[in-house]
Motif scaffolding. Structure first.
Motif, short mmCIF file in Angstrom:
data_model
loop_
_atom_site.label_atom_id
_atom_site.label_comp_id
_atom_site.label_asym_id
_atom_site.label_seq_id
_atom_site.Cartn_x
_atom_site.Cartn_y
_atom_site.Cartn_z
N ASN A 1 31.25 34.99 20.41
CA ASN A 1 30.97 35.21 22.25
C ASN A 1 31.49 34.39 23.16
OD1 ASN A 1 29.66 37.33 21.04
ND2 ASN A 1 27.61 36.49 21.36
N THR A 2 31.92 33.44 23.04
CA THR A 2 33.05 32.91 24.04
C THR A 2 33.84 32.43 24.23
OG1 THR A 2 30.54 30.62 24.71
CG2 THR A 2 32.52 30.23 25.38
N ILE A 3 34.85 32.99 25.19
CA ILE A 3 36.09 33.39 24.66
C ILE A 3 36.45 33.20 26.36
CG2 ILE A 3 38.31 35.15 24.91
CD1 ILE A 3 35.62 37.14 23.94
N TRP A 4 37.65 32.32 26.07
CA TRP A 4 38.71 31.89 27.69
C TRP A 4 39.88 32.87 26.97
CZ3 TRP A 4 36.24 28.74 24.13
CH2 TRP A 4 35.02 27.37 25.16
N ILE A 5 40.52 33.18 28.41
CA ILE A 5 41.77 33.36 29.18
C ILE A 5 42.85 33.58 29.36
CG2 ILE A 5 41.15 36.29 27.92
CD1 ILE A 5 41.98 35.29 31.47
N GLY A 6 44.32 32.87 29.16
CA GLY A 6 45.22 32.21 30.54
C GLY A 6 45.28 33.38 30.94
N SER A 7 45.60 33.81 32.21
CA SER A 7 46.43 34.30 32.80
C SER A 7 47.02 33.58 34.19
CB SER A 7 45.57 35.33 33.82
OG SER A 7 45.40 34.86 35.19
N VAL A 8 48.71 34.57 34.28
CA VAL A 8 49.63 33.62 34.82
C VAL A 8 49.22 34.11 36.22
CG1 VAL A 8 51.20 35.02 33.08
CG2 VAL A 8 51.29 36.52 34.71
N SER A 9 48.70 34.14 36.88
CA SER A 9 48.82 33.83 38.74
C SER A 9 46.73 34.28 39.04
CB SER A 9 49.38 35.13 39.52
OG SER A 9 49.43 36.00 38.98
N GLY B 1 42.67 44.61 35.58
CA GLY B 1 43.01 43.77 34.49
C GLY B 1 44.17 43.18 35.30
N GLY B 2 44.85 42.61 34.35
CA GLY B 2 46.64 41.77 34.72
C GLY B 2 46.76 40.93 33.74
N ARG B 3 48.43 40.41 34.11
CA ARG B 3 49.11 39.92 32.72
C ARG B 3 48.17 38.64 31.95
NH1 ARG B 3 53.27 39.82 34.99
NH2 ARG B 3 53.66 37.23 35.63
N ILE B 4 48.32 38.31 31.03
CA ILE B 4 47.11 37.63 30.70
C ILE B 4 48.40 37.25 29.36
CG2 ILE B 4 45.87 37.00 28.25
CD1 ILE B 4 43.10 38.66 30.19
N ARG B 5 48.61 35.75 28.84
CA ARG B 5 49.07 35.45 28.19
C ARG B 5 48.66 34.22 26.89
NH1 ARG B 5 54.73 36.73 27.89
NH2 ARG B 5 55.59 37.62 30.21
#
Length: 822
Positions: free
Chosen positions: A122-130, A108-112
């Motif tokens: 069951n459908t999810i979106w994530i926004g990562s910072v890079s 993983g990594g930084r998620i805001r």
């Protein structure tokens, strides 16, 4: 990016349970054998995250110390324009072909930002910072990126139109600190469920450089609020009523605006948190009132970042960055406030960076407070207990769409370790499960590989030092038995070519460490090195193993350090420069350990040919003044006087070459159609076997040259290539002499194989990769992966006598059983 096959997607779900064994430890357990408790070093220092951001900013700043607004996006657009030009000669790509994603998919990594599909949990979106926006349709058991265009932008917030789930908005730009960590480009909109994204315009405002948070009206389509952080300080509150076509400004804020929340029951009530206060509106944004005035029954003045959470009815909570953590509550929608608790320490001295509040929609006394750690309160914020999150630095907390506080108590958290969920928020342990299954958003600073390829390692943002065994796959990167007990940043990495069990890494500020068991445990090795674990070294300080003798290493802080004893003890070979410059890049000549080149963060370039007795500064010989940080140095493996140096900043004068040890310099950035656009250049490498081939890693991907930097490819042209073209590449390094690896800051690692010699056998009906063991079975396949100077060796066999037609190369000559590309 390479898609992981279905089998691996299914295995990822199973592997996640293996990794969960690391997630149950306390965040404050010392690492066994360490002489310094890194967790304490990090978490007691409220400036930790700020120093990291300052380092990355400085590496990208121009001669005035500023990263120009929109520089990253302009570089990306110029690259795209060069690729799209019709009927142009095809540039050479120095043999780059078929990038392979190595992972990690389990770190993983930084998620805001985390957002659920409104009708399908069951459908999810994530926004990562890079690393861009990623989606799962399997509840987190497998992820995939949705738009590589946004991979090198900080995605800070995602919202969905409540009347049409195909319409989505994403904010970019991480403007939470005093300076910006990862650049943004405003707000993007998707009308097809997040598959494609279009940049929205905001005229006459550079505040769209950093949009920290979005809030969509709960019932009205196209009505959104956004809050921004201006590059020079302060913020803005803006609103659109036409789905993002226009964004008129409602008001400015004295501090960078970081949070905006719309009351779900009373949508005219809007609260905005900033780096220095809290604002409220009760009429949909027409009028605004400062809540942090210090007056009686109001919030205190002179505070830090404020984050808001709504309870039922008129109940509002705010988490304030003051006294390590304060929670205040209003039961009359902000008319009056009462202090509920202070000194909780959950923000850990860095509440400007990690500060998030969640209130149960079914019980206004049930609160989750996220900072460095995660606290739970059942009495309206008066007391908190530790929820033991699976990783430090919380940035987003959301409930499962079916959360009811009784039968479904699932809470999802995004932090510097990716995404995970607690199955039972009423339990102290929470039953945490991390969901980093093929979620390739790890932010590497650098890496190294053993020549055999049996071990690859790297240092990361807040996920320490990782290593990889190719046979185990992308989902089993190893982080050591004490993972999540320290969490801090890793940095530069090295592996002894003669003993892969001996690995080197660092903690920020040249906290030099060595492992003797292939990365399972690291021990501090700074004896004699006064720059170690200090501000006398860059955040990611340079070091490397001498290519001529693996017991020698050289490292750089304010001074330059050398060891002859595998880092058991160090001695200085150069003292600090005047003006307190810090070393950023080091290289040692192959065949001559006495020849060492060093680059500093103030633009100084120096070399020695007698192991440090005499140093010569050569940067003043560059034809134009390049008063920017040196980001990398590469010495030609066949000629120690032939050196290429890269500088930071989005400039046309960022790559220079000398062939006479710095007496004279000429640009190596190319010109015309075949140039590197004014992008940030982070890394430069010669091919170990083909000295005229050069590769650079930039903030917009990898570029390659076959003629010593006279012309450059804008992208690999092999038809099967899926290289990391839209993500920051922090370091390029070699696995042996034939495999090039890209350590990216947001998409993990990639590997390709630029082959100086390619083999062909018409009788091979099995696996093909152009090597002696697995030759291609057609000449055209070999030509696809060839470059100028490539030797194509043809096994015995019958080939058609028809002419070989190929549009990549100008001249093909055949001599006996070989084909030479000219």
């Amino acid at each position: 990016m390479n898609r992981i096959v279905t089998t691996l997607l299914l295995l990822a779900f199973a592997f996640s349970f293996l990794n969960d064994g690391f997630a149950q430890q306390s965040p404050f357990v010392p690492k066994p054998g360490d002489e310094k408790n890194e967790a304490e070093f990090e978490k007691s220092d409220g400036e930790y995250a700020q120093k990291r951001m300052e380092f990355r900013y400085k590496m990208r700043a121009n001669e005035n110390g500023v990263v120009p607004f929109g520089a990253l996006l302009r570089a990306k657009r110029m690259t795209d324009e060069l690729r799209a030009l019709p009927n142009q000669p095809l540039p050479m790509d120095a043999g780059i072909w078929n990038w392979e994603w190595l992972g990690p998919g389990n770190i993983g990594g930084r998620i805001r930002s985390i957002v659920f599909h409104p009708s399908n949990p069951n459908t999810i979106w994530i926004g990562s910072v890079s690393g861009g926006i990623w989606r799962t349709d399997y509840g987190g058991s497998a992820w995939y990126p949705v738009d590589d265009f946004m991979a090198n932008l900080a995605v800070t917030s995602i919202v969905i139109d409540p009347t049409n789930s195909n319409i989505m908005y994403a904010a970019t730009g991480e403007g939470f600190g005093n300076i910006d960590a990862v650049q943004g480009a405003g707000i993007f909109k998707s009308t097809n469920g997040g598959i494609n994204w279009e940049q929205l315009q905001c005229t006459n405002s550079d505040s769209f450089y950093n949009v920290n948070r979005l809030a969509h009206h709960p019932t009205i389509s196209g009505l959104l609020y956004c809050v921004t952080a201006k590059p020079g300080g302060g913020g803005e509150i803006r609103r659109t009523t036409d789905g993002g076509i226009t964004w008129p400004m409602l008001t400015t804020t004295s501090g960078r605006a970081t949070d905006v929340k719309i009351h779900p029951q009373f949508p005219n009530r809007i609260f905005v948190g900033t780096r220095s206060g809290l604002y409220s509106s009760h009429d949909g944004g027409a009028d605004w009132f400062l809540q942090t005035t210090g007056a009686a029954n109001k919030l205190p003045s002179g505070v830090g970042r404020c984050e808001v959470g709504f309870g039922n009815g008129d109940t509002v909570y705010v988490s304030i960055q003051i006294n390590n953590s304060e929670v205040w509550r209003s039961v009359d929608s902000g008319a009056t406030w009462t202090l509920r608790s202070t000194g909780n320490n959950y923000l850990g001295g860095q509440g400007w960076y990690n500060n998030v509040l969640w209130i149960s929609p079914f019980n206004s006394n049930f609160i989750l407070l996220g900072g460095v750690g995660l606290g739970r309160s059942t009495d309206g914020g008066q007391t908190f207990t530790n929820m033991m999150s699976f990783h430090a630095d919380q940035h987003s907390i959301v409930a499962h769409p079916n959360y009811d506080g009784v039968n479904n108590r699932y809470i999802y958290v995004g932090n510097d370790g990716g995404i995970g969920f607690a199955m039972d928020t009423t339990s102290v342990s929470g039953g945490w499960q991390e969901l980093n299954n093929n979620l390739g958003i790890t932010q590497f600073y650098g890496g190294a590989a053993h020549p055999s390829g049996q071990v690859i390692a790297g240092g990361t943002q807040d996920n320490d030092k990782l290593h990889y065994r190719p046979g185990l796959g992308t989902e089993l990167w190893y982080v050591g038995p004490s993972y999540n007990s320290t969490w801090g940043d890793g940095g530069a990495t090295a592996i002894d070519p003669n003993n892969m069990a001996r690995m080197y890494g660092e903690y920020p500020g040249l906290g030099f460490q060595r492992s003797d068991d292939t990365g399972r445990h690291y021990y501090q090795k700074t004896n004699g090195m006064t720059d170690g674990y200090s501000n006398n070294a860059a955040w990611v300080a340079p070091f490397l193993i001498d290519p001529n003798s693996s017991n020698f290493l050289v490292a750089g802080g304010a001074s330059i350090w050398r060891t002859r004893t595998y880092a058991e003890s160090w001695y200085s070979i150069r003292g600090p420069l005047s003006g307190f410059a810090l070393a950023i890049a080091i290289d040692i000549a192959q065949g001559n350990s006495a020849c060492i080149w060093v680059g500093y963060d103030n633009g100084t370039i120096s070399f020695t040919t007698d192991t440090g007795s005499v140093w010569t500064n050569v940067h003043t010989n560059i034809p134009v003044a390049v008063n920017r940080a040196v980001t990398d140095i590469a010495i030609n493996p066949f000629n120690q006087n032939d050196v290429v140096v890269s500088f930071g900043g989005y400039q046309d004068s960022s790559l220079w070459r000398t062939t006479d040890a710095g007496a004279n310099w000429f640009t190596a950035q190319g010109s015309g159609l075949f140039k590197i656009p004014p992008a940030q250049i982070n890394s430069v490498r010669f091919h170990p076997l083909a000295p005229n081939w050069i590769y650079v890693g930039t903030d917009v991907g990898v570029f390659a040259s076959e003629d010593y930097g006279v012309t450059w490819s804008t992208q690999p042209l092999y038809s099967k290539n899926e290289g990391p073209v839209n993500v920051a590449v922090d370091e390029l390094f070699w696995q042996g002499s034939d495999k090039l690896i890209a350590a990216t800051h947001g998409r993990g690692m990639y590997r390709c194989r630029p082959l100086p010699v390619v083999y062909v056998d018409v009788n091979n009906s099995g696996y093909e990769d152009g090597t002696w063991s697995y030759p291609f079975n057609s000449i055209n396949e070999a030509l696809d992966v060839s470059a100028a100077g490539t030797l194509v060796y043809v096994y015995s066999g019958t080939y058609l006598n028809a002419p070989i037609l190929h549009n990549r190369r100008t001249n093909i000559q055949s001599t006996g059983g070989t084909i030479i590309i000219r």
